[in-house]
Design a protein around this motif. Structure first.
Motif, PDB file in Angstrom:
ATOM      1  N   TYR A 206       0.966  -1.074   0.099  1.00 22.31           N
ATOM      2  CA  TYR A 206      -0.002   0.077   0.041  1.00 22.31           C
ATOM      3  C   TYR A 206       0.932   1.215  -0.007  1.00 22.31           C
ATOM      4  CZ  TYR A 206      -3.462   3.653   1.520  1.00 22.31           C
ATOM      5  OH  TYR A 206      -3.948   4.901   1.715  1.00 22.31           O
ATOM      6  N   HIS A 207       2.048   1.053   0.706  1.00 22.84           N
ATOM      7  CA  HIS A 207       2.747   2.316   0.843  1.00 22.84           C
ATOM      8  C   HIS A 207       3.913   2.649  -0.274  1.00 22.84           C
ATOM      9  CE1 HIS A 207       1.397   2.845   5.012  1.00 22.84           C
ATOM     10  NE2 HIS A 207       1.445   1.700   5.224  1.00 22.84           N
ATOM     11  N   TYR A 208       4.068   1.286  -0.751  1.00 25.06           N
ATOM     12  CA  TYR A 208       5.238   1.228  -1.781  1.00 25.06           C
ATOM     13  C   TYR A 208       4.834   0.327  -2.957  1.00 25.06           C
ATOM     14  CZ  TYR A 208       7.616   2.702   2.181  1.00 25.06           C
ATOM     15  OH  TYR A 208       8.100   3.660   3.128  1.00 25.06           O
ATOM     16  N   PRO A 209       3.595   0.896  -3.804  1.00 22.69           N
ATOM     17  CA  PRO A 209       2.838  -0.165  -4.818  1.00 22.69           C
ATOM     18  C   PRO A 209       3.946  -0.453  -5.743  1.00 22.69           C
ATOM     19  CG  PRO A 209       2.400   2.275  -4.880  1.00 22.69           C
ATOM     20  CD  PRO A 209       3.214   2.244  -3.702  1.00 22.69           C
ATOM     21  N   GLN A 210       5.153   0.059  -6.130  1.00 22.49           N
ATOM     22  CA  GLN A 210       5.976  -0.100  -7.174  1.00 22.49           C
ATOM     23  C   GLN A 210       6.495  -1.721  -6.852  1.00 22.49           C
ATOM     24  OE1 GLN A 210       6.514   2.056  -4.792  1.00 22.49           O
ATOM     25  NE2 GLN A 210       8.667   1.971  -4.028  1.00 22.49           N
ATOM     26  N   LEU A 211       6.252  -2.153  -5.724  1.00 23.05           N
ATOM     27  CA  LEU A 211       6.986  -3.477  -5.153  1.00 23.05           C
ATOM     28  C   LEU A 211       5.847  -4.600  -5.611  1.00 23.05           C
ATOM     29  CD1 LEU A 211       8.692  -2.475  -1.930  1.00 23.05           C
ATOM     30  CD2 LEU A 211       9.791  -2.494  -4.061  1.00 23.05           C
ATOM     31  N   LYS A 212       4.790  -4.122  -5.828  1.00 17.48           N
ATOM     32  CA  LYS A 212       3.880  -5.273  -5.873  1.00 17.48           C
ATOM     33  C   LYS A 212       3.936  -6.088  -7.090  1.00 17.48           C
ATOM     34  CE  LYS A 212      -1.194  -6.052  -5.221  1.00 17.48           C
ATOM     35  NZ  LYS A 212      -2.482  -5.264  -4.802  1.00 17.48           N
ATOM     36  N   PRO A 213       4.279  -5.564  -8.126  1.00 14.15           N
ATOM     37  CA  PRO A 213       4.119  -6.482  -9.213  1.00 14.15           C
ATOM     38  C   PRO A 213       4.998  -7.371  -9.487  1.00 14.15           C
ATOM     39  CG  PRO A 213       3.837  -4.126 -10.114  1.00 14.15           C
ATOM     40  CD  PRO A 213       4.005  -4.107  -8.432  1.00 14.15           C
ATOM     41  N   ILE A 214       6.510  -6.905  -8.901  1.00 13.11           N
ATOM     42  CA  ILE A 214       7.370  -8.069  -8.822  1.00 13.11           C
ATOM     43  C   ILE A 214       7.093  -8.984  -7.770  1.00 13.11           C
ATOM     44  CG2 ILE A 214       9.953  -8.200  -7.885  1.00 13.11           C
ATOM     45  CD1 ILE A 214      10.181  -5.412  -8.625  1.00 13.11           C
ATOM     46  N   ILE A 215       6.410  -8.759  -6.825  1.00 11.47           N
ATOM     47  CA  ILE A 215       5.903 -10.011  -5.826  1.00 11.47           C
ATOM     48  C   ILE A 215       4.736 -10.800  -6.529  1.00 11.47           C
ATOM     49  CG2 ILE A 215       4.717 -10.546  -3.698  1.00 11.47           C
ATOM     50  CD1 ILE A 215       6.153  -7.559  -2.735  1.00 11.47           C
ATOM     51  N   GLU A 216       3.942 -10.159  -7.199  1.00  6.52           N
ATOM     52  CA  GLU A 216       2.959 -10.936  -7.730  1.00  6.52           C
ATOM     53  C   GLU A 216       3.418 -11.943  -8.935  1.00  6.52           C
ATOM     54  OE1 GLU A 216      -0.979  -8.287  -7.603  1.00  6.52           O
ATOM     55  OE2 GLU A 216       0.463  -7.639  -8.994  1.00  6.52           O
ATOM     56  N   ASN A 217       4.462 -11.519  -9.764  1.00  3.91           N
ATOM     57  CA  ASN A 217       4.959 -12.168 -10.778  1.00  3.91           C
ATOM     58  C   ASN A 217       5.593 -13.555 -10.054  1.00  3.91           C
ATOM     59  OD1 ASN A 217       5.492 -12.676 -13.550  1.00  3.91           O
ATOM     60  ND2 ASN A 217       7.688 -12.442 -12.883  1.00  3.91           N
ATOM     61  N   VAL A 218       6.265 -13.473  -9.073  1.00  2.00           N
ATOM     62  CA  VAL A 218       6.822 -14.581  -8.492  1.00  2.00           C
ATOM     63  C   VAL A 218       5.911 -15.502  -7.758  1.00  2.00           C
ATOM     64  CG1 VAL A 218       8.798 -15.370  -6.883  1.00  2.00           C
ATOM     65  CG2 VAL A 218       9.169 -13.427  -8.140  1.00  2.00           C
ATOM     66  N   ALA A 219       4.860 -15.003  -7.159  1.00  2.00           N
ATOM     67  CA  ALA A 219       4.025 -15.638  -6.125  1.00  2.00           C
ATOM     68  C   ALA A 219       2.950 -16.588  -6.795  1.00  2.00           C
ATOM     69  CB  ALA A 219       3.268 -14.813  -4.951  1.00  2.00           C
TER      70      ALA A 219
END
Length: 302
Positions: A206-219
């Motif tokens: 929520y605070h650092y949305p730029q990190l979310k796509p990287i996590i989603e791609n791996v998970a």
């Protein structure tokens, strides 16, 4: 050595995970959490005999891995006042290891607290999930990156005195061995070894949305199932300031906090090694490792 019971647990529960190439030593991971949450360590309250044993155990592992450190013998000492007890704690200790990056001196800080709440009379609060699990993960991740040099420089930190108000994290940030702005990401792990629904949270996007796509791609499609949330200000169960990552967030450093929902054994004497879920724990650590590898490859290196 693993006893027969643990061998069978590994063989029958974890065999599906073995179909993927293993990046971590699974038996060592289970041995680490078992020892760190054993009665011998007495709940790892800061400055207790058990805490000193845990400290030595982590030091020796960092030394065996050939990690470097900006602190003598890997130890960052600090003092703090515990107002609840009215007591000054002197020479509490964070254990800090370092791997230099291939491409950049910018840092990823990977950490977990190794302390717990100790004893109440003869009752031992072993703290297997909270947080021998995160500490074991730090050791496993440090071993991987000591053998597979990352692009970013990395600090591996076992923090003391989280249970007394994030004191180790405060000390780390206050006496950080590099300019704090050199840190591009903080990874914190606190309670990652069990969940009845097979779910682990990644908190902070929520605070650092730029990190979310990287996590989603791996998970995607992985076990355990990775969820986002617990980081929206004003909403119930906001974990933004719930653990040591809060000290990096206060310094505007992006963080991801991996943890599970509180369970029935949270801060109870029943939080023991026997109640962790080995398949979940190993799957979680492997998932976190793959996410960190993706961050290392994709975070802005400018």
């Amino acid at each position: 050595m693993l006893n027969l019971l643990k061998f069978l647990m590994l063989f029958f529960l974890i065999a599906p995970l073995g179909l993927r190439a293993q990046k971590i030593d699974q038996s060592k991971l289970l041995n680490d959490i078992e020892y760190l949450s054993s009665d011998e360590l007495g709940g790892r309250k800061p400055l207790s005999e058990g805490s000193l044993k845990a400290r030595k155990y982590i030091q020796e592992r960092f030394r065996e891995l050939g990690l470097k450190s900006q602190y003598p013998d890997f130890i960052q000492y600090f003092d703090f006042q515990n107002n609840r007890e009215g007591k000054l704690y002197e020479n509490a200790a964070n254990i800090v290891g370092f791997v230099g990056g291939k491409e950049t001196e910018k840092l990823i800080v990977i950490m977990a607290h190794y302390d717990h709440i100790g004893k109440n009379g003869e009752q031992i609060f072993n703290g297997a999930d909270d947080n021998a699990s995160g500490t074991g993960a730090v050791l496993a991740l440090a071993e991987y990156f000591s053998k597979n040099r990352p692009n970013h420089s990395m600090l591996f930190v076992a923090l003391d005195a989280e249970e007394m108000g994030h004191q180790g994290a405060k000390a780390l940030v206050d006496d950080f061995p590099f300019p704090i702005e050199q840190t591009v990401l903080n990874i914190n792990m606190d309670m990652i070894s069990r969940n009845v629904d097979g779910e682990i949270y990644a908190v902070g996007t929520y605070h650092y949305p730029q990190l979310k796509p990287i996590i989603e791609n791996v998970a995607e499609g992985r076990f355990p199932k990775l969820l986002f949330g617990h980081d929206v200000p004003g909403q119930k169960a906001d974990w933004t300031n719930a653990s040591d990552h809060s000290q990096f967030h206060k310094n505007r450093i992006p963080f991801i906090y991996f943890g599970v929902e509180d369970h029935e054994d949270y801060h109870k004497v029943t939080d023991t090694f026997e109640r962790i879920q080995p398949e979940f724990y190993i799957g979680t650590v492997e998932l976190i490792l793959d996410i960190i590898i993706a961050f290392d490859r994709n975070l802005n290196k400018e």
